[in-house]
Design a protein around this motif. Structure first.
Motif, short mmCIF file in Angstrom:
data_model
loop_
_atom_site.label_atom_id
_atom_site.label_comp_id
_atom_site.label_asym_id
_atom_site.label_seq_id
_atom_site.Cartn_x
_atom_site.Cartn_y
_atom_site.Cartn_z
N LEU A 1 40.03 38.61 46.05
CA LEU A 1 39.57 37.27 46.36
C LEU A 1 38.65 37.27 47.58
O LEU A 1 37.61 36.63 47.60
N ASN A 2 39.08 38.03 48.60
CA ASN A 2 38.28 38.10 49.82
C ASN A 2 36.89 38.63 49.50
O ASN A 2 35.88 38.09 49.95
N ALA A 3 36.86 39.69 48.72
CA ALA A 3 35.59 40.31 48.38
C ALA A 3 34.67 39.32 47.66
O ALA A 3 33.47 39.25 47.91
N LEU A 4 35.27 38.52 46.80
CA LEU A 4 34.47 37.59 46.01
C LEU A 4 33.88 36.48 46.84
O LEU A 4 32.77 36.02 46.60
N THR A 5 34.65 36.02 47.80
CA THR A 5 34.26 34.78 48.44
C THR A 5 33.83 34.98 49.88
O THR A 5 33.64 34.01 50.61
N ALA A 6 33.65 36.24 50.27
CA ALA A 6 33.36 36.54 51.66
C ALA A 6 32.14 35.79 52.17
O ALA A 6 32.18 35.10 53.17
N ASP A 7 31.03 35.91 51.46
CA ASP A 7 29.78 35.48 52.04
C ASP A 7 29.29 34.16 51.47
O ASP A 7 28.11 33.92 51.32
N GLU A 8 30.19 33.28 51.11
CA GLU A 8 29.70 32.02 50.58
C GLU A 8 30.71 30.91 50.82
O GLU A 8 31.82 31.14 51.26
N SER A 9 30.30 29.73 50.48
CA SER A 9 31.16 28.58 50.66
C SER A 9 32.16 28.49 49.52
O SER A 9 32.72 27.44 49.24
N ALA A 10 32.39 29.61 48.87
CA ALA A 10 33.21 29.59 47.66
C ALA A 10 34.70 29.67 47.97
O ALA A 10 35.54 29.45 47.10
N ALA A 11 35.02 30.01 49.23
CA ALA A 11 36.43 30.20 49.57
C ALA A 11 37.23 28.99 49.11
O ALA A 11 36.86 27.84 49.34
N GLY A 12 38.33 29.26 48.43
CA GLY A 12 39.19 28.18 47.98
C GLY A 12 38.79 27.60 46.64
O GLY A 12 39.48 26.77 46.10
N ARG A 13 37.68 28.04 46.13
CA ARG A 13 37.23 27.50 44.84
C ARG A 13 37.33 28.54 43.73
O ARG A 13 37.01 28.26 42.58
N VAL A 14 37.73 29.75 44.10
CA VAL A 14 37.85 30.81 43.11
C VAL A 14 39.32 31.19 42.97
O VAL A 14 40.00 31.40 43.97
N GLU A 15 39.80 31.26 41.75
CA GLU A 15 41.20 31.58 41.51
C GLU A 15 41.31 32.81 40.61
O GLU A 15 40.51 32.99 39.69
N LEU A 16 42.33 33.63 40.88
CA LEU A 16 42.58 34.81 40.06
C LEU A 16 43.84 34.60 39.25
O LEU A 16 44.90 34.29 39.81
N ALA A 17 43.75 34.77 37.96
CA ALA A 17 44.96 34.75 37.14
C ALA A 17 45.72 36.04 37.39
O ALA A 17 45.14 37.04 37.81
N PRO A 18 47.03 36.06 37.14
CA PRO A 18 47.78 37.31 37.32
C PRO A 18 47.23 38.40 36.41
O PRO A 18 46.80 38.13 35.28
N LEU A 19 47.21 39.63 36.91
CA LEU A 19 46.75 40.76 36.11
C LEU A 19 47.63 40.91 34.88
O LEU A 19 48.84 40.72 34.95
N GLY A 20 47.04 41.28 33.77
CA GLY A 20 47.81 41.45 32.54
C GLY A 20 47.73 42.88 32.03
O GLY A 20 46.65 43.34 31.68
N TYR A 21 48.89 43.54 31.99
CA TYR A 21 48.93 44.91 31.44
C TYR A 21 49.19 44.81 29.94
O TYR A 21 50.27 44.41 29.51
N LEU A 22 48.19 45.14 29.14
CA LEU A 22 48.29 45.05 27.69
C LEU A 22 48.04 46.43 27.09
O LEU A 22 46.88 46.87 26.98
N PRO A 23 49.11 47.13 26.75
CA PRO A 23 48.95 48.54 26.34
C PRO A 23 47.94 48.75 25.21
O PRO A 23 47.26 49.78 25.17
N HIS A 24 47.79 47.76 24.31
CA HIS A 24 46.84 47.94 23.21
C HIS A 24 45.41 48.16 23.67
O HIS A 24 44.58 48.68 22.93
N LEU A 25 45.11 47.72 24.86
CA LEU A 25 43.74 47.88 25.35
C LEU A 25 43.43 49.35 25.66
O LEU A 25 42.27 49.70 25.87
#
Lengths: 318, 318, 318, 318
Positions: free
Chosen positions: A222-246
């Motif tokens: 999240l930090n990496a994504l929103t470091a250099d912009e006014s985006a902080a607080g507007r970007v959300e990450l869904a929980p990582l999904g481990y899907l063995p079929h992939l």
């Protein structure tokens, strides 16, 4: 004619499988794909010889490197039906500090030691760095464990006249890279970000580890994504999904909702599908050549040209 | 306190609807969305007064500007339920060279003439530029007709000490902008482009005109996409699709297939949905302020700062 | 033990390539994928022998069938590296009515004649049907040309005691099938359709022909989609896009906008990517077995069980 | 003329907001959208009066029902700017068994009690059912708590001559409905499922509760998807993602990878975006009318026609 680089690998997972196979494929076909720099300071993609390999899994130890890379849970696909034996037998990895001396001996002759074991075992990582020091080799740490950003270790590599590269590989073309580029573009063009999300799915053992230890990873993403912009607080990450079929694929879904002139809506939806370990190998191939060149030119410590390829270079917090 | 800019508009289509409504909305709410530069050389987004408007459609002529912008085939949505009358009555547009004098008289008092009629009527566009010249106003051509890139016309504006801006607006955040950014990112990261396509769908009258005259447009789109990379021949455009249900929306589907390290596949799929005319208005608002400032500062001809906002500036082929 | 079906193919395009390779792959591996009915009235997928093949392209005539299927513009991929020669040499196809006798002779021994040439040459299609009649074989027309729905031809097959199957193959899992299923689901669940569109892209020679003759095709597609629902007028088709890079893939983008309770919005976006000719072969394999069974059971004319597999069966308008 | 149904609601969350607003909107505009059955046994969508409402939140208690539905964490949007007061003041909900008598008294006059509180408080749900019994009203449980599938409670409703409907609402058009329809279509057309995944994202308080108690829910979702097909073990669910920015929207990403004839690949990617509570209200409106009709026709117990609208009807395991 340039001398080929002698590389020892620590860890025989998907990343090393991608690296070993990609080099072999390039040598067999001459094709250059997914490579940022065909020649780097005189060294080509094929100018690399593996001279030693270490692993902990009893199923891998004792096998030729080109066989061990296909032992489960590795699931990176076989890129070519003809992969000649490497002549390198996988040795038993280090399990305690008492074995540093043994491993240092076995590293003799290697110019570059590539540390590519699973993240999360910092003592082990540092023990291998110690062994490389004693063997007079450059050391590359592509895991997120603190090695190059440990000031004392770095000082010792400098004193020994040896290069130390790390920590933590940037991905060549992953979700963060793409998401960040789009958020930046949005800003440049004067649009107003309303909300954005990112979903990450994967099927490798490494991804499973990540899922189980995802808290800090997620925040750093999240930090990496929103470091250099006014985006902080507007970007959300869904929980990582481990899907063995992939299997060795990584899939990301990115959504961006923004407003343009007059408050009208702008929606962007993106799906990205990559072979997870390929991106890593595409960056590692550059790090190996940077390390070899630094060693041969007697440039000790952290080579500045490695910076764009690493997430946590010296100076970042541990 | 800064003097407000007096603008005359030629053509009362979706673009002008977006422009007029967006300014009114900003003035009413104070909110700034989708704006690249809140203040440009002292001029804010709200510092604009419309003083004249011209159209050909009998349904628009004679109406107040803020009513005429909702007359079909215009289909840009109503952004606010409270839009005060502008006090500007839409006049009958120019239909032949003999009317230049009449129009020039009606432009008296305007500082900036914004030409936003449908593309494809070059003589008309140049006749309006002539009228602006006689009225002593700056002229902006946002259509693809050749006005600013006609060297003789540009010379005459220079001689008269008047600014001339054009031709053809870049979009603020359209398919080409996003597609190009992703192709460039791919190249920067060392991936090998295999193939890519772009599908464009829209529902405005302007889009319908585009579909019917799409050959040259498509080729210029392709050129723009692949100009600075080895992508030439690897990017394909599907035929434009006019789908009335989309109304003032524009939808694009972009696909990129690439190869990463070892020849492994990378797939990226993207859908982008925007309000077509909003992107145009978000750029026009900057052009108007650049034109006004140039006029007031007595900078004649083509103002260099307009370059990033225009597709075919002076010097490009007609 | 069941006797294997003797099949002659007219046309050696992608569809036949998919059919020939799919049968060979099944015989070699025993795997059954993408097959609706593993055994159909006693006949398995592998119980088929090709005994004759006809083509017009000089590059295909004279080659073994398993070589001719890879001659451009065919671009269906090679499914297996080991494809034994078929022993069937591709013969020169019929170019005029005078050759019906010659072809009828060459069809001797075939139980089923599969007509799989490009659509749009009705006279040729009917001439081959004539040749099959004389040779005493069942005839299958998978093109959109009128053969089985020509009442006179059908009468003659009935009189001769021979099966006649056609016209025009349904796809096994194409855009229309999926789009229709979703629109029906929407209706069943009580949602209100607002608008919907479909974009179709492809890269085969057949698709290119379709693009050039798309008017009637498009309307028939729309009819099929909206026949049984209140959707008429709410579904739009974008123009077909021939994109050579897609090779034998077909890609569709489908969007559905609807309203649920309270008028709230429901949006559905779908991308479907298939190997165009595979869907055809997956249906053809059933038609061949239906035709062979009908012939062997002396059921003349149009076998009712073929109906779900054909778009324009007897009785539909020509 | 039919008598209007008198309904008491337990819980004043997003579902009730969607229900109350949707009915008001229909009454004001006459429009019918997202409704499966405009008239059900004589009862229209607008033939419903709310006569009582109960909530626990102090911010909701004491307010008019049409105000309380907008109190956070409720975030279902305001569908119309003109929503007249209902005249129903939200009362304090039941917090212990000792209050059953009080609530029963306050339910006097209601024909149908709709239980729409958060799932997970079975004792509370049953206490309200008890109160409805005493008040002589039909009871609908749209939560997943066991009420209608508790055999003893059902017996008591039967003995009292009262209808009991539950448990757990099916969604009108949610991820499972769409995913299941596509998997079934795949099977019908003879394709071979290779793998499939589903990602669910939401932003309501209900969704947050779901995320925190997702284990059983996820398994039941998987069961529902793969019950009637050979898909078991080939479908994976990513962890639920609570993303506050989505507000009352629910977003799903579905991927299906299959094989068609010859083992060629079929890929389907789908994004579905709905207003979460709307789907619930679109089903609840039918349950209310079924309950009222059953009560008025003196049909006691579980009305069979409710079955397609409920996930866990009587007879399913608790």
């Amino acid at each position: 004619m340039i001398e080929r680089v002698k590389v020892a690998v620590i860890g025989v997972g998907n990343n090393v499988s991608a690296l070993v196979q990609g080099i072999a494929l390039h040598c067999a076909t001459g094709r250059l794909v997914g490579v940022r720099r065909p020649v780097l300071d005189g060294l080509g993609v094929g100018d690399i010889d593996f001279v030693a390999a270490f692993a902990l899994s009893p199923e891998k130890v004792g096998k030729d490197l080109t066989e061990a890379i296909f032992v489960p849970p590795n699931n990176f696909p076989r890129l070519t039906s003809e992969l000649p034996l490497s002549g390198v037998t996988v040795r038993r990895g280090l399990t305690g500090a008492t074995e540093v001396e043994r491993v240092a001996g076995e590293l003799a002759g290697a110019e570059v030691v590539l540390y590519a074991a699973p993240s999360g075992r910092q003592e082990t990582a540092q023990a291998y760095a110690e062994a490389a020091l004693r063997a007079g080799a450059a050391f590359i740490n592509i895991t997120s464990d603190a090695v190059a950003r440990d000031p004392q270790l770095l000082d010792r590599f400098v004193a020994a006249g040896l290069p130390l590269l790390g920590d933590d590989l940037t991905s060549q073309f992953g979700t963060s890279v793409v998401h960040h580029a789009l958020l930046r573009l949005l800003e440049e063009r004067g649009l107003t970000l309303i909300s954005s999300y990112q979903v990450n799915l994967g099927g490798t053992e490494d991804f499973r580890n990540l899922v189980e230890n995802s808290n800090t990873k997620m925040q750093s993403k999240l930090n990496a994504l929103t470091a250099d912009e006014s985006a902080a607080g507007r970007v959300e990450l869904a929980p990582l999904g481990y899907l063995p079929h992939l299997e060795s694929h990584k899939v990301a879904h990115i959504n961006i909702e923004a407003q343009a002139w007059g408050g009208t809506s702008v929606s962007l939806d993106l799906k990205l599908k990559v072979h997870d370990p390929s991106g890593g190998a595409g960056v590692t191939i550059d790090l190996i050549r940077i390390a070899a060149n630094a060693l041969r030119q007697r440039r000790a410590g952290y080579p500045a040209e490695a910076a764009p390829l690493l997430k946590s270079p010296p100076g970042t917090s541990v």
